[in-house]
Design an enzyme around this catalytic site. Structure first.
Site, short mmCIF file in Angstrom:
data_model
loop_
_atom_site.label_atom_id
_atom_site.label_comp_id
_atom_site.label_asym_id
_atom_site.label_seq_id
_atom_site.Cartn_x
_atom_site.Cartn_y
_atom_site.Cartn_z
N ASP A 71 0.85 -1.19 0.00
CA ASP A 71 0.00 0.00 0.00
C ASP A 71 0.89 1.24 0.00
O ASP A 71 2.11 1.14 0.18
CB ASP A 71 -1.00 0.00 1.17
CG ASP A 71 -0.36 0.08 2.54
OD1 ASP A 71 0.86 -0.21 2.65
OD2 ASP A 71 -1.05 0.42 3.51
N TYR A 73 2.97 4.74 0.82
CA TYR A 73 3.65 5.26 2.00
C TYR A 73 2.65 6.07 2.82
O TYR A 73 1.84 6.82 2.27
CB TYR A 73 4.83 6.14 1.60
CG TYR A 73 5.94 5.39 0.91
CD1 TYR A 73 6.71 4.45 1.58
CD2 TYR A 73 6.23 5.64 -0.44
CE1 TYR A 73 7.74 3.77 0.94
CE2 TYR A 73 7.26 4.97 -1.08
CZ TYR A 73 8.01 4.03 -0.39
OH TYR A 73 9.02 3.36 -1.02
N PHE A 84 6.63 1.83 -4.35
CA PHE A 84 8.02 2.01 -3.95
C PHE A 84 8.60 3.39 -4.28
O PHE A 84 9.63 3.77 -3.75
CB PHE A 84 8.94 0.93 -4.55
CG PHE A 84 8.65 -0.45 -4.03
CD1 PHE A 84 9.13 -0.87 -2.80
CD2 PHE A 84 7.84 -1.31 -4.76
CE1 PHE A 84 8.83 -2.13 -2.31
CE2 PHE A 84 7.54 -2.58 -4.28
CZ PHE A 84 8.04 -2.99 -3.05
N HIS A 193 11.21 -9.38 0.44
CA HIS A 193 10.97 -7.94 0.27
C HIS A 193 12.27 -7.16 0.49
O HIS A 193 13.13 -7.59 1.27
CB HIS A 193 9.91 -7.49 1.29
CG HIS A 193 9.30 -6.17 1.02
ND1 HIS A 193 9.89 -4.99 1.41
CD2 HIS A 193 8.15 -5.83 0.39
CE1 HIS A 193 9.13 -3.98 1.04
NE2 HIS A 193 8.07 -4.45 0.42
#
Length: 227
Positions: A71, A73, A84, A193
């Site tokens: 989701d 920031y 990202f 991740h």
């Protein structure tokens, strides 16, 4: 308030998909929820006009790679509608710092630290969060409002493409989407991740960027300029 949420989307495939989904009960529920949230004075990221930024920058027929995030920031001035990615003048996030480390591992020293990923998006990388909004300071706060139905549909549309696409799935959350990618024309690249909690457990050294380009060069005679 949300009537022009998709005004910047020009791609016919995305426009048609968004238009159809807006008629569905779950999407009407999302719109109602977000209208209430914005009108209540809560701070929601990203701004309304950038919620669909990924679909503005990356046309369906041009998608070479899809990087699936979680989701947006949830801190000020970071979210920009691309998974990202953050603006160049903001302090880099830990995950982006690790992405840069892996790019250096694969391609050698970079001239600059990459954090605004708009150029990736404009050159065929769909930067797709599975949840497209979030309340300030509350990660995953909009996880259950219905966005996953919408973004699962996006992944299914990409899966239906006759053009080979690379799907990069970083972390467990993104990897839950693997069953949606059943077309054997495509390549799935999985790793932990890039967050500080897991990057050293297999993200570093995964060579996801060069693997993606090797596949695209072989199957589409194209490659992505990652740096």
């Amino acid at each position: 308030m949300l009537s022009k949420i998709d005004k910047g989307v020009k791609c016919k495939v995305w426009k048609k998909y968004i238009s159809e989904e807006r008629n569905e009960r779950y999407f009407k529920s999302i719109e109602g929820f977000l209208s209430n949230e914005y009108n209540s004075g809560k701070i929601i990221y990203p701004s309304i006009d950038t919620i669909f930024k990924a679909f503005e920058y990356t046309q369906y027929e041009d998608v070479l790679c899809c990087i699936i995030g979680q989701d947006p920031y949830h801190t000020e001035n970071k979210a920009m509608g691309l998974s990202f990615s953050i603006p160049e003048d903001e302090k880099i996030t830990p995950s982006l710092r690790n992405i840069n480390i892996e790019l250096t591992n694969e391609y050698g020293e970079q001239n600059r630290q990459i954090q605004d990923l708009s150029n990736w998006a404009k050159n065929g990388v769909l930067l797709l969060n599975t949840v497209l909004t979030v309340e300030k300071g509350k990660p995953n706060s909009h996880k259950k409002i219905g966005w996953n139905i919408f973004t699962d549909g996006v992944i299914k549309l990409l899966n239906d493409s006759d053009k080979p696409i690379v799907f990069i799935l970083w972390g467990n959350d993104a990897q839950t989407k693997e069953p949606l990618i059943s077309n054997n024309k495509h390549l799935i690249i999985k790793s932990p991740h890039p967050s500080p909690f897991s990057a050293r457990k297999g993200f570093f050294g995964s060579k996801c960027f060069s693997k993606a380009n090797d596949f695209l060069q072989e199957n589409r005679n194209q490659k992505i300029s990652w740096i």
